[in-house]
Design a protein around this motif. Sequence first.
Motif, PDB file in Angstrom:
ATOM      1  N   ARG A   1     -30.768 -19.153  37.686  1.00 61.46           N
ATOM      2  CA  ARG A   1     -29.536 -19.702  38.248  1.00 61.46           C
ATOM      3  C   ARG A   1     -29.778 -21.060  38.900  1.00 61.46           C
ATOM      4  N   ASP A   2     -30.889 -21.181  39.626  1.00 64.52           N
ATOM      5  CA  ASP A   2     -31.203 -22.445  40.284  1.00 64.52           C
ATOM      6  C   ASP A   2     -31.434 -23.555  39.269  1.00 64.52           C
TER       7      ASP A   2
ATOM      8  N   ALA B   1     -28.191 -24.611  37.763  1.00 70.48           N
ATOM      9  CA  ALA B   1     -27.432 -25.416  38.724  1.00 70.48           C
ATOM     10  C   ALA B   1     -27.929 -26.855  38.744  1.00 70.48           C
TER      11      ALA B   1
ATOM     12  N   SER C   1     -23.776 -22.979  34.984  1.00 68.54           N
ATOM     13  CA  SER C   1     -23.837 -21.705  35.688  1.00 68.54           C
ATOM     14  C   SER C   1     -23.870 -20.561  34.689  1.00 68.54           C
TER      15      SER C   1
ATOM     16  N   GLU D   1     -22.257 -17.768  34.933  1.00 73.92           N
ATOM     17  CA  GLU D   1     -20.913 -17.229  34.744  1.00 73.92           C
ATOM     18  C   GLU D   1     -20.119 -18.012  33.700  1.00 73.92           C
ATOM     19  N   ARG D   2     -20.197 -19.328  33.739  1.00 80.51           N
ATOM     20  CA  ARG D   2     -19.418 -20.124  32.793  1.00 80.51           C
ATOM     21  C   ARG D   2     -19.980 -20.022  31.379  1.00 80.51           C
TER      22      ARG D   2
ATOM     23  N   TYR E   1     -16.510 -27.148  30.243  1.00 82.93           N
ATOM     24  CA  TYR E   1     -17.198 -28.175  31.024  1.00 82.93           C
ATOM     25  C   TYR E   1     -16.585 -29.567  30.959  1.00 82.93           C
TER      26      TYR E   1
END
Length: 227
Positions: free
Chosen positions: A20-21, A24, A29, A31-32, A72
């Motif tokens: 996740r990091d 980011a 992400s 989730e997207r 996006y």
Amino acid sequence: MGCVERLAMTVVHAEGLPARDRLAELGLSVERIEDALRRAESERNFCTPLDPVSLPGNIFWGRTIRFLRETYIPYGWTSASPSNVPLLVAPSGEFAITASSGSPETGYAALTPSTRYAKGNAVMKRVEANRQLLLFGEAEAEPERQDAGDGIPTWFLLYHHSKTDQGTRLHAELSFPNDTGSRGKISSWYERIILPWIDFEGGFTPFADDDDDDGDGGIDIPIERLS
């Protein structure tokens, strides 16, 4: 650290906080990306056994790219298709993302995946650009870019469908290739971000695990002079 060592190492960000990091940092992400993959799967499920066998995979590939773009672009990303390679380009213009079906090793941190099918010259040129960047840095990047998205590093969203007792499981990862490999399949990675797998209950499964065809492998047809 020498150039050979840099290309030999693979940095793997496993599921959870490390993945996740890293996403980011790229402006992405879990989730997207997962939402785009779920939407693509829904489109794939409209297929029936009467459709051409390659259609579910082609639909999934194409819709994944479309839904990533739709997700996006409102955040400053752009779409481009240099040499017919569909890309999602970061707001900075410093890297791009494309999608490809992967081998059964896709999504497993301890294994090394490859693209499921051989790629054409246009895709291979993008991988070679990645390699040159890792070896020599941005100073050696292609000085003239004729099309939007040309000459910049390219990440690959790899995915692979497999059958389960309940339906279908989708494995995926966002990975940065560092070499073109052999026989047209990309199998060498500088960095891999492993995404959580997604289980789909029921739905369309007759072609699961063998339908992950995509439209980016056969665009370029090598032509050789007969001796």
